[in-house]
Design a protein around this motif. Structure first.
Motif, PDB file in Angstrom:
ATOM      1  N   MET A   1      33.458  54.383  -9.159  1.00 54.71           N
ATOM      2  CA  MET A   1      33.385  52.973  -8.740  1.00 54.71           C
ATOM      3  C   MET A   1      32.119  52.764  -7.926  1.00 54.71           C
ATOM      4  SD  MET A   1      36.120  50.740  -6.525  1.00 54.71           S
ATOM      5  CE  MET A   1      35.907  48.973  -6.360  1.00 54.71           C
ATOM      6  N   LYS A   2      31.476  51.636  -8.123  1.00 55.60           N
ATOM      7  CA  LYS A   2      30.260  51.305  -7.382  1.00 55.60           C
ATOM      8  C   LYS A   2      30.491  50.014  -6.594  1.00 55.60           C
ATOM      9  CE  LYS A   2      26.135  51.843  -9.196  1.00 55.60           C
ATOM     10  NZ  LYS A   2      24.884  51.623 -10.001  1.00 55.60           N
ATOM     11  N   VAL A   3      30.138  50.040  -5.320  1.00 54.44           N
ATOM     12  CA  VAL A   3      30.300  48.883  -4.445  1.00 54.44           C
ATOM     13  C   VAL A   3      28.958  48.536  -3.823  1.00 54.44           C
ATOM     14  CG1 VAL A   3      31.384  48.011  -2.332  1.00 54.44           C
ATOM     15  CG2 VAL A   3      32.718  49.396  -3.926  1.00 54.44           C
ATOM     16  N   CYS A   4      28.629  47.248  -3.840  1.00 54.14           N
ATOM     17  CA  CYS A   4      27.430  46.738  -3.169  1.00 54.14           C
ATOM     18  C   CYS A   4      27.873  45.973  -1.923  1.00 54.14           C
ATOM     19  CB  CYS A   4      26.636  45.825  -4.097  1.00 54.14           C
ATOM     20  SG  CYS A   4      25.203  45.054  -3.307  1.00 54.14           S
ATOM     21  N   ILE A   5      27.336  46.367  -0.770  1.00 54.33           N
ATOM     22  CA  ILE A   5      27.659  45.704   0.493  1.00 54.33           C
ATOM     23  C   ILE A   5      26.458  44.884   0.938  1.00 54.33           C
ATOM     24  CG2 ILE A   5      28.371  45.998   2.888  1.00 54.33           C
ATOM     25  CD1 ILE A   5      29.598  48.664   2.148  1.00 54.33           C
ATOM     26  N   LEU A   6      26.700  43.615   1.275  1.00 56.68           N
ATOM     27  CA  LEU A   6      25.662  42.748   1.828  1.00 56.68           C
ATOM     28  C   LEU A   6      25.854  42.654   3.334  1.00 56.68           C
ATOM     29  CD1 LEU A   6      25.335  41.944  -1.156  1.00 56.68           C
ATOM     30  CD2 LEU A   6      25.091  39.569  -0.429  1.00 56.68           C
ATOM     31  N   SER A   7      24.802  42.972   4.070  1.00 56.78           N
ATOM     32  CA  SER A   7      24.857  42.883   5.528  1.00 56.78           C
ATOM     33  C   SER A   7      23.481  42.513   6.047  1.00 56.78           C
ATOM     34  CB  SER A   7      25.307  44.207   6.140  1.00 56.78           C
ATOM     35  OG  SER A   7      25.278  44.155   7.554  1.00 56.78           O
ATOM     36  N   GLY A   8      23.428  41.533   6.933  1.00 50.82           N
ATOM     37  CA  GLY A   8      22.139  41.095   7.472  1.00 50.82           C
ATOM     38  C   GLY A   8      21.505  42.094   8.402  1.00 50.82           C
ATOM     39  N   SER A   9      22.267  43.097   8.843  1.00 49.52           N
ATOM     40  CA  SER A   9      21.713  44.114   9.736  1.00 49.52           C
ATOM     41  C   SER A   9      22.300  45.471   9.389  1.00 49.52           C
ATOM     42  CB  SER A   9      21.996  43.767  11.194  1.00 49.52           C
ATOM     43  OG  SER A   9      23.389  43.632  11.415  1.00 49.52           O
TER      44      SER A   9
ATOM     45  N   GLY B   1      32.419  58.960   1.247  1.00 52.05           N
ATOM     46  CA  GLY B   1      33.189  60.195   1.377  1.00 52.05           C
ATOM     47  C   GLY B   1      34.393  60.243   0.459  1.00 52.05           C
ATOM     48  N   LEU B   2      34.845  59.083  -0.002  1.00 49.44           N
ATOM     49  CA  LEU B   2      35.962  59.012  -0.951  1.00 49.44           C
ATOM     50  C   LEU B   2      35.485  59.015  -2.400  1.00 49.44           C
ATOM     51  CD1 LEU B   2      38.133  56.297   0.868  1.00 49.44           C
ATOM     52  CD2 LEU B   2      38.554  58.767   0.777  1.00 49.44           C
ATOM     53  N   GLY B   3      34.161  59.182  -2.581  1.00 50.20           N
ATOM     54  CA  GLY B   3      33.624  59.244  -3.929  1.00 50.20           C
ATOM     55  C   GLY B   3      33.121  57.922  -4.478  1.00 50.20           C
ATOM     56  N   VAL B   4      33.091  56.882  -3.637  1.00 46.27           N
ATOM     57  CA  VAL B   4      32.589  55.575  -4.086  1.00 46.27           C
ATOM     58  C   VAL B   4      31.064  55.568  -3.985  1.00 46.27           C
ATOM     59  CG1 VAL B   4      32.644  53.088  -3.687  1.00 46.27           C
ATOM     60  CG2 VAL B   4      34.706  54.464  -3.280  1.00 46.27           C
ATOM     61  N   GLU B   5      30.398  55.074  -5.017  1.00 45.24           N
ATOM     62  CA  GLU B   5      28.944  54.934  -4.985  1.00 45.24           C
ATOM     63  C   GLU B   5      28.606  53.645  -4.237  1.00 45.24           C
ATOM     64  OE1 GLU B   5      25.106  54.709  -8.039  1.00 45.24           O
ATOM     65  OE2 GLU B   5      27.122  55.145  -8.809  1.00 45.24           O
ATOM     66  N   ILE B   6      27.808  53.767  -3.185  1.00 41.11           N
ATOM     67  CA  ILE B   6      27.546  52.645  -2.296  1.00 41.11           C
ATOM     68  C   ILE B   6      26.055  52.300  -2.259  1.00 41.11           C
ATOM     69  CG2 ILE B   6      27.635  51.833   0.104  1.00 41.11           C
ATOM     70  CD1 ILE B   6      30.361  52.052  -1.003  1.00 41.11           C
ATOM     71  N   GLU B   7      25.758  51.004  -2.362  1.00 41.78           N
ATOM     72  CA  GLU B   7      24.415  50.496  -2.049  1.00 41.78           C
ATOM     73  C   GLU B   7      24.569  49.343  -1.075  1.00 41.78           C
ATOM     74  OE1 GLU B   7      21.339  49.902  -4.849  1.00 41.78           O
ATOM     75  OE2 GLU B   7      22.084  51.436  -6.256  1.00 41.78           O
ATOM     76  N   VAL B   8      23.756  49.356  -0.041  1.00 44.11           N
ATOM     77  CA  VAL B   8      23.779  48.302   0.971  1.00 44.11           C
ATOM     78  C   VAL B   8      22.512  47.465   0.837  1.00 44.11           C
ATOM     79  CG1 VAL B   8      23.847  47.766   3.429  1.00 44.11           C
ATOM     80  CG2 VAL B   8      25.123  49.734   2.557  1.00 44.11           C
ATOM     81  N   LEU B   9      22.676  46.170   0.596  1.00 40.88           N
ATOM     82  CA  LEU B   9      21.543  45.240   0.604  1.00 40.88           C
ATOM     83  C   LEU B   9      21.470  44.609   1.980  1.00 40.88           C
ATOM     84  CD1 LEU B   9      21.720  43.334  -2.814  1.00 40.88           C
ATOM     85  CD2 LEU B   9      20.250  45.237  -2.170  1.00 40.88           C
ATOM     86  N   THR B  10      20.308  44.705   2.613  1.00 41.35           N
ATOM     87  CA  THR B  10      20.181  44.198   3.970  1.00 41.35           C
ATOM     88  C   THR B  10      18.814  43.564   4.176  1.00 41.35           C
ATOM     89  OG1 THR B  10      20.451  44.819   6.308  1.00 41.35           O
ATOM     90  CG2 THR B  10      19.365  46.432   4.878  1.00 41.35           C
ATOM     91  N   SER B  11      18.538  43.163   5.402  1.00 38.72           N
ATOM     92  CA  SER B  11      17.301  42.456   5.719  1.00 38.72           C
ATOM     93  C   SER B  11      16.089  43.376   5.575  1.00 38.72           C
ATOM     94  CB  SER B  11      17.365  41.905   7.149  1.00 38.72           C
ATOM     95  OG  SER B  11      18.450  41.024   7.305  1.00 38.72           O
ATOM     96  N   ASN B  12      14.972  42.762   5.212  1.00 42.95           N
ATOM     97  CA  ASN B  12      13.718  43.500   5.047  1.00 42.95           C
ATOM     98  C   ASN B  12      13.156  43.834   6.426  1.00 42.95           C
ATOM     99  OD1 ASN B  12      11.366  44.613   4.180  1.00 42.95           O
ATOM    100  ND2 ASN B  12      10.458  42.721   3.401  1.00 42.95           N
ATOM    101  N   ASP B  13      13.489  45.005   6.923  1.00 44.66           N
ATOM    102  CA  ASP B  13      13.076  45.418   8.258  1.00 44.66           C
ATOM    103  C   ASP B  13      12.590  46.867   8.189  1.00 44.66           C
ATOM    104  OD1 ASP B  13      13.310  46.538  11.035  1.00 44.66           O
ATOM    105  OD2 ASP B  13      14.004  44.505  11.469  1.00 44.66           O
ATOM    106  N   ARG B  14      11.407  47.114   8.751  1.00 43.32           N
ATOM    107  CA  ARG B  14      10.807  48.447   8.661  1.00 43.32           C
ATOM    108  C   ARG B  14      11.619  49.508   9.394  1.00 43.32           C
ATOM    109  NH1 ARG B  14       4.364  47.126   9.706  1.00 43.32           N
ATOM    110  NH2 ARG B  14       4.035  45.854   7.823  1.00 43.32           N
ATOM    111  N   GLN B  15      12.461  49.081  10.323  1.00 43.46           N
ATOM    112  CA  GLN B  15      13.265  50.061  11.053  1.00 43.46           C
ATOM    113  C   GLN B  15      14.338  50.699  10.170  1.00 43.46           C
ATOM    114  OE1 GLN B  15      14.567  48.798  15.153  1.00 43.46           O
ATOM    115  NE2 GLN B  15      13.988  46.783  14.374  1.00 43.46           N
TER     116      GLN B  15
END
Length: 274
Positions: free
Chosen positions: A1-9, A30-44
């Motif tokens: 399963m693949k989940v995309c998380i949107l977070s501003g920070s 850790g449960l085997g889920v493929e995760i990608e987080v889309l977040t703000s364009n910040d160099r940090q």
């Protein structure tokens, strides 16, 4: 399963919801889920955080970013989109509130919105969340009181608003040779003193002024009791508009003669918070 998380920070940006997002992402991974987080364009923000892929790509969260966000999520092709709301990065823009409509109609992807605040919002803020309620398949509230209030405010969505309790963001972490007495002494607290701690941002909605007045009343009602209050919080407000409130808190500490009983730590990394 693949989940995309949107977070501003996202860490190292200082934001409680961003920290929540990181913890959620790592536990799901850790449960085997493929995760990608889309977040703000910040160099940090790192592009990779352990097993979690982080994509700091959104320049701002206003409505003209919808095509770019749709394109990015289409490329990721997740089974589910989870929106974390609010964060310091959104800057009260309505993009994430209306985005569930586009995810469902354009991409045919179910959306879950996690709402971390509601009771502190005025009518306009609650109406923005109303857009999320209309478009999301499920809404999660980590706080029971907020969950109940949202169900009363949006009775048509009662069954879709679910309570999932907040987990601990700070893991227990004591360094070798940790000296409890030495740490307490640094706050002017004896071994038998009662030490109360507040952890989080200091902003008008948090009620720190009420906490300080209550603390003063307890001191007056129980003379001779050894009490200390530790405010584990950044001295610099996350929102510049809260600077006046920070100054008012400092003045109140003086007015209530609490200089020797209240210790404001400033920002601490997780290990020191623990």
């Amino acid at each position: 399963m693949k989940v995309c998380i949107l977070s501003g920070s996202y860490p190292p940006i200082r934001c409680g919801v961003g920290d929540y997002t990181r913890n959620l992402a790592h536990h799901l991974a850790g449960l085997g889920v493929e995760i990608e987080v889309l977040t703000s364009n910040d160099r940090q923000i790192p592009g990779q955080d352990g097993t979690v892929k982080v994509v700091p790509t959104i320049h701002n969260w206003n409505l003209n970013q919808i095509p770019a966000l749709l394109s990015e999520i289409k490329t990721i092709s997740p089974d589910l989109v989870n929106i974390q709301y609010p964060t310091v990065g959104y800057n009260r823009q309505p993009l994430v509130n209306v985005f569930p409509f586009f995810a469902r109609t354009r991409l045919k992807i179910p959306t879950i919105t996690t709402v971390h605040e509601f009771s502190t919002y005025r009518l306009l803020g609650r109406l923005r969340i109303g857009l999320s309620v209309l478009g999301s398949d499920i809404l999660i509230s980590p706080d029971q009181a907020n969950c109940q209030l949202m169900r009363r405010f949006f009775p048509f969505a009662h069954a879709r608003i679910q309570h999932v309790p907040l987990g601990a963001n700070i893991e227990p972490s004591l360094e070798p040779g940790f000296d409890r007495g030495k740490l307490r002494a640094s706050y002017g607290a004896s071994e038998d003193a009662i030490v109360l701690c507040y952890f989080g941002f200091i902003s008008p909605s948090k009620g720190i002024d009420l906490l300080l007045r209550a603390f003063r009343r307890v001191l007056d009602a129980r003379p001779g009791t050894s009490l200390r209050l530790v405010l584990i919080s950044d001295h610099e407000p996350g929102d510049a508009s809260y600077a006046a409130y920070h100054h008012s808190v400092l003045r109140l500490i003086d007015d209530l003669d609490l200089q020797n009983q209240v210790h404001w730590t400033g920002y601490l990394p997780p290990a020191q918070v623990s």
